[in-house]
Design a protein around this motif. Sequence first.
Motif, PDB file in Angstrom:
ATOM      1  N   ILE A   1     -13.040   8.967  44.002  1.00  0.00           N
ATOM      2  CA  ILE A   1     -12.257   9.294  42.813  1.00  0.00           C
ATOM      3  C   ILE A   1     -12.096   8.075  41.908  1.00  0.00           C
ATOM      4  O   ILE A   1     -12.115   8.189  40.680  1.00  0.00           O
ATOM      5  CB  ILE A   1     -10.887   9.876  43.221  1.00  0.00           C
ATOM      6  CG1 ILE A   1     -11.084  11.291  43.793  1.00  0.00           C
ATOM      7  CG2 ILE A   1      -9.919   9.901  42.047  1.00  0.00           C
ATOM      8  CD1 ILE A   1      -9.848  11.871  44.437  1.00  0.00           C
ATOM      9  N   SER A   2     -11.985   6.896  42.498  1.00  0.00           N
ATOM     10  CA  SER A   2     -11.804   5.680  41.700  1.00  0.00           C
ATOM     11  C   SER A   2     -13.023   5.360  40.846  1.00  0.00           C
ATOM     12  O   SER A   2     -12.932   4.582  39.893  1.00  0.00           O
ATOM     13  CB  SER A   2     -11.484   4.494  42.614  1.00  0.00           C
ATOM     14  OG  SER A   2     -12.642   4.058  43.319  1.00  0.00           O
ATOM     15  N   LEU A   3     -14.163   5.947  41.158  1.00  0.00           N
ATOM     16  CA  LEU A   3     -15.406   5.679  40.430  1.00  0.00           C
ATOM     17  C   LEU A   3     -15.664   6.661  39.295  1.00  0.00           C
ATOM     18  O   LEU A   3     -16.643   6.516  38.560  1.00  0.00           O
ATOM     19  CB  LEU A   3     -16.594   5.716  41.410  1.00  0.00           C
ATOM     20  CG  LEU A   3     -16.621   4.599  42.458  1.00  0.00           C
ATOM     21  CD1 LEU A   3     -17.602   4.938  43.572  1.00  0.00           C
ATOM     22  CD2 LEU A   3     -16.992   3.278  41.815  1.00  0.00           C
ATOM     23  N   LEU A   4     -14.788   7.645  39.122  1.00  0.00           N
ATOM     24  CA  LEU A   4     -15.004   8.670  38.094  1.00  0.00           C
ATOM     25  C   LEU A   4     -14.860   8.094  36.686  1.00  0.00           C
ATOM     26  O   LEU A   4     -14.049   7.208  36.442  1.00  0.00           O
ATOM     27  CB  LEU A   4     -14.009   9.815  38.274  1.00  0.00           C
ATOM     28  CG  LEU A   4     -14.056  10.566  39.608  1.00  0.00           C
ATOM     29  CD1 LEU A   4     -12.973  11.632  39.649  1.00  0.00           C
ATOM     30  CD2 LEU A   4     -15.426  11.175  39.845  1.00  0.00           C
ATOM     31  N   SER A   5     -15.638   8.645  35.757  1.00  0.00           N
ATOM     32  CA  SER A   5     -15.579   8.194  34.370  1.00  0.00           C
ATOM     33  C   SER A   5     -14.764   9.142  33.500  1.00  0.00           C
ATOM     34  O   SER A   5     -14.692   8.962  32.287  1.00  0.00           O
ATOM     35  CB  SER A   5     -16.995   8.073  33.798  1.00  0.00           C
ATOM     36  OG  SER A   5     -17.629   9.340  33.752  1.00  0.00           O
ATOM     37  N   GLU A   6     -14.184  10.157  34.115  1.00  0.00           N
ATOM     38  CA  GLU A   6     -13.336  11.100  33.385  1.00  0.00           C
ATOM     39  C   GLU A   6     -12.015  11.250  34.123  1.00  0.00           C
ATOM     40  O   GLU A   6     -11.927  10.999  35.329  1.00  0.00           O
ATOM     41  CB  GLU A   6     -14.015  12.466  33.258  1.00  0.00           C
ATOM     42  CG  GLU A   6     -15.302  12.444  32.454  1.00  0.00           C
ATOM     43  CD  GLU A   6     -15.937  13.813  32.343  1.00  0.00           C
ATOM     44  OE1 GLU A   6     -15.249  14.817  32.669  1.00  0.00           O
ATOM     45  OE2 GLU A   6     -17.110  13.894  31.948  1.00  0.00           O
ATOM     46  N   ARG A   7     -10.983  11.656  33.398  1.00  0.00           N
ATOM     47  CA  ARG A   7      -9.661  11.836  33.997  1.00  0.00           C
ATOM     48  C   ARG A   7      -9.722  12.920  35.074  1.00  0.00           C
ATOM     49  O   ARG A   7     -10.290  13.991  34.858  1.00  0.00           O
ATOM     50  CB  ARG A   7      -8.643  12.230  32.917  1.00  0.00           C
ATOM     51  CG  ARG A   7      -7.213  12.325  33.412  1.00  0.00           C
ATOM     52  CD  ARG A   7      -6.280  12.722  32.266  1.00  0.00           C
ATOM     53  NE  ARG A   7      -4.919  12.836  32.698  1.00  0.00           N
ATOM     54  CZ  ARG A   7      -4.049  11.827  32.741  1.00  0.00           C
ATOM     55  NH1 ARG A   7      -4.442  10.620  32.355  1.00  0.00           N
ATOM     56  NH2 ARG A   7      -2.820  11.998  33.155  1.00  0.00           N
ATOM     57  N   MET A   8      -9.143  12.607  36.219  1.00  0.00           N
ATOM     58  CA  MET A   8      -9.164  13.562  37.314  1.00  0.00           C
ATOM     59  C   MET A   8      -8.021  14.552  37.206  1.00  0.00           C
ATOM     60  O   MET A   8      -6.890  14.171  36.908  1.00  0.00           O
ATOM     61  CB  MET A   8      -9.056  12.833  38.654  1.00  0.00           C
ATOM     62  CG  MET A   8      -9.253  13.747  39.856  1.00  0.00           C
ATOM     63  SD  MET A   8      -8.554  13.065  41.376  1.00  0.00           S
ATOM     64  CE  MET A   8      -6.812  13.300  41.112  1.00  0.00           C
ATOM     65  N   GLY A   9      -8.318  15.823  37.418  1.00  0.00           N
ATOM     66  CA  GLY A   9      -7.290  16.853  37.479  1.00  0.00           C
ATOM     67  C   GLY A   9      -7.390  17.551  38.830  1.00  0.00           C
ATOM     68  O   GLY A   9      -7.623  16.916  39.861  1.00  0.00           O
ATOM     69  N   THR A  10      -7.239  18.844  38.821  1.00  0.00           N
ATOM     70  CA  THR A  10      -7.379  19.629  40.047  1.00  0.00           C
ATOM     71  C   THR A  10      -8.808  19.551  40.562  1.00  0.00           C
ATOM     72  O   THR A  10      -9.756  19.601  39.785  1.00  0.00           O
ATOM     73  CB  THR A  10      -7.018  21.097  39.772  1.00  0.00           C
ATOM     74  OG1 THR A  10      -5.690  21.160  39.263  1.00  0.00           O
ATOM     75  CG2 THR A  10      -7.120  21.933  41.033  1.00  0.00           C
ATOM     76  N   PHE A  11      -8.956  19.409  41.877  1.00  0.00           N
ATOM     77  CA  PHE A  11     -10.304  19.479  42.429  1.00  0.00           C
ATOM     78  C   PHE A  11     -10.300  20.307  43.706  1.00  0.00           C
ATOM     79  O   PHE A  11      -9.272  20.488  44.360  1.00  0.00           O
ATOM     80  CB  PHE A  11     -10.889  18.080  42.676  1.00  0.00           C
ATOM     81  CG  PHE A  11     -10.220  17.295  43.768  1.00  0.00           C
ATOM     82  CD1 PHE A  11     -10.668  17.365  45.078  1.00  0.00           C
ATOM     83  CD2 PHE A  11      -9.153  16.455  43.473  1.00  0.00           C
ATOM     84  CE1 PHE A  11     -10.061  16.624  46.075  1.00  0.00           C
ATOM     85  CE2 PHE A  11      -8.546  15.705  44.461  1.00  0.00           C
ATOM     86  CZ  PHE A  11      -8.995  15.788  45.769  1.00  0.00           C
ATOM     87  N   TYR A  12     -11.464  20.811  44.037  1.00  0.00           N
ATOM     88  CA  TYR A  12     -11.664  21.707  45.174  1.00  0.00           C
ATOM     89  C   TYR A  12     -12.467  20.954  46.229  1.00  0.00           C
ATOM     90  O   TYR A  12     -13.588  20.543  45.970  1.00  0.00           O
ATOM     91  CB  TYR A  12     -12.418  22.945  44.704  1.00  0.00           C
ATOM     92  CG  TYR A  12     -12.534  24.052  45.711  1.00  0.00           C
ATOM     93  CD1 TYR A  12     -11.592  25.076  45.774  1.00  0.00           C
ATOM     94  CD2 TYR A  12     -13.607  24.103  46.595  1.00  0.00           C
ATOM     95  CE1 TYR A  12     -11.716  26.100  46.698  1.00  0.00           C
ATOM     96  CE2 TYR A  12     -13.731  25.117  47.517  1.00  0.00           C
ATOM     97  CZ  TYR A  12     -12.780  26.113  47.566  1.00  0.00           C
ATOM     98  OH  TYR A  12     -12.906  27.115  48.484  1.00  0.00           O
ATOM     99  N   PHE A  13     -11.875  20.762  47.388  1.00  0.00           N
ATOM    100  CA  PHE A  13     -12.572  20.037  48.456  1.00  0.00           C
ATOM    101  C   PHE A  13     -13.339  21.017  49.335  1.00  0.00           C
ATOM    102  O   PHE A  13     -12.740  21.815  50.049  1.00  0.00           O
ATOM    103  CB  PHE A  13     -11.591  19.229  49.295  1.00  0.00           C
ATOM    104  CG  PHE A  13     -12.272  18.439  50.381  1.00  0.00           C
ATOM    105  CD1 PHE A  13     -12.935  17.269  50.076  1.00  0.00           C
ATOM    106  CD2 PHE A  13     -12.272  18.895  51.687  1.00  0.00           C
ATOM    107  CE1 PHE A  13     -13.588  16.553  51.062  1.00  0.00           C
ATOM    108  CE2 PHE A  13     -12.919  18.182  52.687  1.00  0.00           C
ATOM    109  CZ  PHE A  13     -13.579  17.010  52.372  1.00  0.00           C
ATOM    110  N   VAL A  14     -14.654  20.945  49.270  1.00  0.00           N
ATOM    111  CA  VAL A  14     -15.510  21.787  50.112  1.00  0.00           C
ATOM    112  C   VAL A  14     -15.857  21.061  51.398  1.00  0.00           C
ATOM    113  O   VAL A  14     -15.882  21.635  52.476  1.00  0.00           O
ATOM    114  CB  VAL A  14     -16.798  22.188  49.362  1.00  0.00           C
ATOM    115  CG1 VAL A  14     -17.766  22.912  50.295  1.00  0.00           C
ATOM    116  CG2 VAL A  14     -16.464  23.092  48.174  1.00  0.00           C
ATOM    117  N   GLY A  15     -16.112  19.751  51.296  1.00  0.00           N
ATOM    118  CA  GLY A  15     -16.472  18.986  52.482  1.00  0.00           C
ATOM    119  C   GLY A  15     -17.897  19.265  52.916  1.00  0.00           C
ATOM    120  O   GLY A  15     -18.803  19.363  52.092  1.00  0.00           O
TER     121      GLY A  15
END
Length: 218
Positions: A117-131
């Motif tokens: 997540i720290s490497l993202l170039s866009e603002r993080m919102g809700t995310f879905y963890f599939v794994g």
Amino acid sequence: MLNIVATPLGNPYDITVRALEILKICPIIICESTKEASTILKFHDITGKKFELLNEHTEPEDVERLMNICKTQEAVLVSDCGTPGFHDPGYNLIKLCRKNGIEIKSLPGPSSIALLISLLSERMGTFYFVGFLPQETEKRQREWQRIAKIKEAIVLMDTPYRLKKMLTEMSEHLGQRKILIGCDLTLPTEAVIEGPANEVVKKVPAEKAEFMIWIYPT
């Protein structure tokens, strides 16, 4: 007492002072594999520990035995890397310890999902963890079809030897959808690539690596 301790994802220096202190003090290390656990302990000159295994092959009666150890002794739970419990064995021991009133402490540290997540170039919102995706071909195909319809951000992961397979599937099912893939994070071979899925797959430098994938929302 059970101490849940986060260990490095790759670079052995990525460990907290608190984690090192508790690893030195506790006589028992509960781990997925003695090879991985002994490697990080040896790097930090920690010796004289008793290793107990807890992985996908551990039988319920052995988990109960480990719980009984935690009743009378202070033990540490580690995974092969990162924070235990996150797609790693350990929840079953934690469940038993909590049920039996055994004190549990978690020592924060390296986390693969936080690093991604720290490497993202866009603002993080809700995310879905599939794994991890299913191994069986038909189930895996159905899961990809389901994933392609999810509009929220998605986190995927798989074993290193399925990296090439994952890249092929991403190109097929995600097309131009923006993704970020992190390979061998914190290691000298680290690679972080972002862009449309069908372009990113061409730029991944290895066919086998530890990896996590962030699929941006549509």
